[in-house]
Design a protein around this motif. Sequence first.
Motif, PDB file in Angstrom:
ATOM      1  N   SER A   1       0.017  -0.252  -9.592  1.00  0.00           N
ATOM      2  CA  SER A   1       1.214  -1.244 -10.195  1.00  0.00           C
ATOM      3  C   SER A   1       2.042  -1.819  -9.035  1.00  0.00           C
ATOM      4  CB  SER A   1       2.069  -0.443 -11.081  1.00  0.00           C
ATOM      5  OG  SER A   1       2.659   0.693 -10.409  1.00  0.00           O
ATOM      6  N   THR A   2       2.555  -2.940  -9.341  1.00  0.00           N
ATOM      7  CA  THR A   2       3.704  -3.498  -8.265  1.00  0.00           C
ATOM      8  C   THR A   2       4.371  -2.583  -7.860  1.00  0.00           C
ATOM      9  OG1 THR A   2       3.311  -5.708  -9.567  1.00  0.00           O
ATOM     10  CG2 THR A   2       5.170  -5.223  -7.803  1.00  0.00           C
ATOM     11  N   GLN A   3       4.933  -1.742  -8.504  1.00  0.00           N
ATOM     12  CA  GLN A   3       6.118  -0.596  -8.058  1.00  0.00           C
ATOM     13  C   GLN A   3       5.423   0.363  -7.258  1.00  0.00           C
ATOM     14  OE1 GLN A   3       5.962   2.815  -9.085  1.00  0.00           O
ATOM     15  NE2 GLN A   3       7.709   3.192  -7.959  1.00  0.00           N
ATOM     16  N   GLN A   4       4.155   0.785  -7.684  1.00  0.00           N
ATOM     17  CA  GLN A   4       3.414   1.726  -6.401  1.00  0.00           C
ATOM     18  C   GLN A   4       3.101   1.205  -5.389  1.00  0.00           C
ATOM     19  OE1 GLN A   4       0.306   2.516  -9.619  1.00  0.00           O
ATOM     20  NE2 GLN A   4       0.961   4.686  -9.949  1.00  0.00           N
ATOM     21  N   ARG A   5       2.774  -0.312  -5.358  1.00  0.00           N
ATOM     22  CA  ARG A   5       2.470  -0.685  -4.238  1.00  0.00           C
ATOM     23  C   ARG A   5       3.800  -0.894  -3.176  1.00  0.00           C
ATOM     24  NH1 ARG A   5      -2.078  -4.250  -3.738  1.00  0.00           N
ATOM     25  NH2 ARG A   5      -3.078  -4.508  -5.667  1.00  0.00           N
ATOM     26  N   ALA A   6       5.128  -1.206  -3.748  1.00  0.00           N
ATOM     27  CA  ALA A   6       6.109  -1.143  -3.066  1.00  0.00           C
ATOM     28  C   ALA A   6       6.362   0.122  -2.622  1.00  0.00           C
ATOM     29  CB  ALA A   6       6.990  -1.496  -3.947  1.00  0.00           C
ATOM     30  N   PHE A   7       6.299   1.063  -3.342  1.00  0.00           N
ATOM     31  CA  PHE A   7       6.480   2.489  -2.964  1.00  0.00           C
ATOM     32  C   PHE A   7       5.459   2.973  -1.786  1.00  0.00           C
ATOM     33  CE2 PHE A   7       5.704   7.040  -3.427  1.00  0.00           C
ATOM     34  CZ  PHE A   7       6.989   7.764  -3.453  1.00  0.00           C
ATOM     35  N   LEU A   8       4.427   2.655  -1.758  1.00  0.00           N
ATOM     36  CA  LEU A   8       3.608   2.878  -0.870  1.00  0.00           C
ATOM     37  C   LEU A   8       3.893   2.158   0.430  1.00  0.00           C
ATOM     38  CD1 LEU A   8       0.668   4.541  -0.231  1.00  0.00           C
ATOM     39  CD2 LEU A   8      -0.533   2.138  -0.871  1.00  0.00           C
ATOM     40  N   ASN A   9       4.138   0.771   0.574  1.00  0.00           N
ATOM     41  CA  ASN A   9       4.586   0.098   1.566  1.00  0.00           C
ATOM     42  C   ASN A   9       5.789   0.585   2.139  1.00  0.00           C
ATOM     43  OD1 ASN A   9       2.061  -1.302   1.277  1.00  0.00           O
ATOM     44  ND2 ASN A   9       3.285  -3.067   0.137  1.00  0.00           N
ATOM     45  N   ASP A  10       6.742   1.195   1.319  1.00  0.00           N
ATOM     46  CA  ASP A  10       8.101   1.662   1.792  1.00  0.00           C
ATOM     47  C   ASP A  10       8.033   2.954   2.240  1.00  0.00           C
ATOM     48  OD1 ASP A  10       9.070  -0.730   1.081  1.00  0.00           O
ATOM     49  OD2 ASP A  10       9.821   0.057  -0.804  1.00  0.00           O
TER      50      ASP A  10
ATOM     51  N   THR B   1       3.231   4.569   7.575  1.00  0.00           N
ATOM     52  CA  THR B   1       3.564   6.029   7.248  1.00  0.00           C
ATOM     53  C   THR B   1       2.931   6.951   8.089  1.00  0.00           C
ATOM     54  OG1 THR B   1       3.939   5.009   4.837  1.00  0.00           O
ATOM     55  CG2 THR B   1       3.988   7.400   5.238  1.00  0.00           C
ATOM     56  N   ALA B   2       1.651   6.868   8.253  1.00  0.00           N
ATOM     57  CA  ALA B   2       0.969   7.982   9.029  1.00  0.00           C
ATOM     58  C   ALA B   2       1.435   7.715  10.503  1.00  0.00           C
ATOM     59  CB  ALA B   2      -0.659   7.661   9.161  1.00  0.00           C
ATOM     60  N   THR B   3       1.665   6.670  11.097  1.00  0.00           N
ATOM     61  CA  THR B   3       2.365   6.574  12.392  1.00  0.00           C
ATOM     62  C   THR B   3       3.490   7.296  12.352  1.00  0.00           C
ATOM     63  OG1 THR B   3       0.796   4.623  12.586  1.00  0.00           O
ATOM     64  CG2 THR B   3       2.695   5.246  14.137  1.00  0.00           C
TER      65      THR B   3
END
Length: 934
Positions: free
Chosen positions: A697-706, A765-767
């Motif tokens: 979802s759009t929310q999950q994409r934003a959550f992943l990118n944040d 996020t990994a970095t």
Amino acid sequence: MGGALTGIRLSWRIAAREAWRNRIQSVLIIVLIVVPVAATTSIITVAESAVATREEMAAIWLGASAQASLEVVSPPDQSLTQDALKSEDWRVAEDESGERLYSDPRRDEWQEPADVLPSSTSILPIAESYSGIVAETNAGRGRFVYVEGEVWNSSLDGAYRVTTGRAPAAEGEVLVTDSALDRFGIAVGDIVTVREPAAVALTVVGTVDDATKPDAVNAIYAAPGTIPAATTQLYSQRYVLPDLALSWSQVQDLNQSGIVVLSRTVLADPPDGPYRQLYDPSAASFGLVILVGLFATFGIVILASAAFAIGARRKQHSLALIASTGASRGTLFRIVATDGLVLGATGAVSGLVAGIGVAFVWLYLHNDGDRLAYPGFHLSPASLAVVAVVAVTASGLAAIVPAVAASRVDAMQALRTADRPPTRPRRTHFVGLPLVALGVAAVVACGIGFSTTAFARGKATPGVTADVGLLVNGAALGAVAVLIGTVLILPLLLRGIRRVLATSTLSVRLAAHDIAADTRRTAPIIAVMLVMVTVATMTVSVASYLEQQIRSTAVIEALPGRIVIALVGPDTVEQTPAEAAAIADEALDIVERNFDVAEAHVLQRPAQDWTTYFDFDFDNGAATYIRALPSEGALCPLSDGTAFSGAAEYEQALDDPRCGPDSLSLRVLFTGYGATTPSILIGDADDLSFVADTSVSTQQRAFLNDGGALAFWPHLVTADKTVTVATEIQENGNSVRTTDSATLPAQVLNDSQRLWHHIFISPETATSIGLTPVAEHLLVSLKATPTQEQLDAAWAELNALVPGVGQVSLVRDPTAEPRLAALTTLALAFSITLAAGLLALGLGWVEGSRERRTLWTLGASPTTVRFAQAGQVWLLTTVAALLGTVIGLFPVIALLGPTDTGFNPSWATILTTIIGFPLVLAATAAIIPMNTAE
């Protein structure tokens, strides 16, 4: 005495004459007996043919005269013991944590057979390369199994057989399998060019048949040292002793050195003891004979009794004539009973022949050359004799009731009204109704009791305990009681159906009236199909449950049908992210060149995790892992040892919702060490959508990118919606300490597919938490199923790019085998049910001529008669299908419905049975040619 013998001979002559006079009916009865006998015989024969005898074990592994085959499986260990007949079944003493008491495979020095055998002993080492070799073929490069060892030694003749050409005699000469010869596109005497692991030209001097491999395997057999680079990749090594015989005491001495042995001497005269009984074919087949024999007996009695009941009705006029001449009741009884024995013996012999033929054809069609799967065609005279005796006895028992009825025939009334249905007995439901009630009560009681067991509550158990077995057997017996009671109340049910359908259309009313008017004919027909549908429904439901269990507990590397290609190997572990990305690009080109790719994604993992895996320091006993930790209290508190020891903690955990059927596998997944599948996957939202086959979802994409982490498992996310990523040090093989950790905001990914991975994060996020993303594997979906040639060609190129890469193959669906077993069971059950139904209806057709003659007399057209008989058949089979489905589902749902397993029957299959089965038989009845002469 003479009079008795005369009466018996007379009974046999009359029975034989009556059987011949009513040939069609006799053939149908015989075939009804043949069906269960043939099914039983074929099952027993196939099962026994899958178990190798001791002589066959020796021939498969030791050939014509080799004395023993040795494998090194452990460092020296004084507790190591093995099975006398199955050397691969061995064990060592361990403590409660699973650690060995007397040896350490990681640090102790292993011994070779040459170290412990007499110096003069001749030893033939035989081994395979774990990665195979790459060679040129007429269709590009291909992957081949590489076997190193003198398999052509005369002592191994039979285990390995040179089929064409000759054995290698000079350096660079090899044997290949027939399929490999075809794959190369060459003939014996031609040159094969090997590319990996080293460039070598080999001369094919002959072909070989390997008893341990299917005919389709592409393999090359060479002398030791033929391809030096491949020698370093050998595994599964065994040592054949052509001359030195080993007794059981000598085998036990070698066990102390970490060596297990398959000895020709021990195979010929195995020691006594429980260990060898685990693999005693006679014991296994005896249990199978008992199990299948009970079912066959029940089936034969039901099928044959229905047939004999109809047959006795047909012979009522003949029996009345015999009675009118002064024949005694005993004579009439013997005539009908002898008829059952004659037809039963004929059906038993025919069933045995048919079953053996079916088994032979099945084994022939499934024989792929691997003698480990089907070492030979085994006929057990004792088992087949039991089947024959059971069939004849069951047929005789099935004829008793019609024989008793025949012995009480009123000769004068039968001669006057031979074609009129006899008075219908009305007392069977007085026995049937209580029997149904008793059976229902038993099933319900067992279901309630079963729901309180650990097995039913979805807990990890060491196996089926005594209480579970008792309750399951009780429910099965209750279902049998319901089935028998239902058969007894069929006349009452049919009369009730007639009343219910009294206001329907004319054809339906006629059909309902006919089946209720002569229940002596219609009830046995329904009983035959009812039993078969019940057994089929119960079998398919249990198979469906097993498939659901596997689906709910299996953990998979990737979605079935996809290809996972490793991009990191032992030689490339220290590569930089840029170097890894370059390898990923080349690997993608290789994949697109060899396959019709639908979609492909490069996935990353922390570089630190791979480094420690390939550089594990056994001397210092320490290894580093990067993993997502399960939240506190998320896992079942039971350890492996506790769960299988019956400790008090296990009993206390039965009501713990965390302790489900997969609790042990989840503990290993989240806390086990040494797995090569990454705990942490790194990529973007599109990568995640492809990995999990779900919409992000759009929310999950934003959550992943944040900076958030999306978890594949809820066990990893804490109550405050975070997940801990830790660097853990494993010391001395079991103790663990955490050195670094980071906490990330987390959400559980919807519709997770039970993947081996733990969490998914972005490269940024990994970095941010000190991890270095590096390309780890390529995940590919294809538009079409690849051929073996395509898979081999891709592997050859990928192995050159990343040495040591695993075999390129499709991820298998863990439920594929149980689903295939369920479909096979369904097909077999439906075929038997259909055959029994058609045969029973054939008997009914012979018996139902009176109704057809009535319709002809009233001026009905052939179409009307055809539809009338089709409607009657449809109504008969629908009643049988509905009742059989309900009775078959009842004990399964009673046992599994209320449990934590969430059993969901295969409703599509059930509806197909209820709707499709009657339609098939009705359509068959509709196309039977009309005999207007009636």
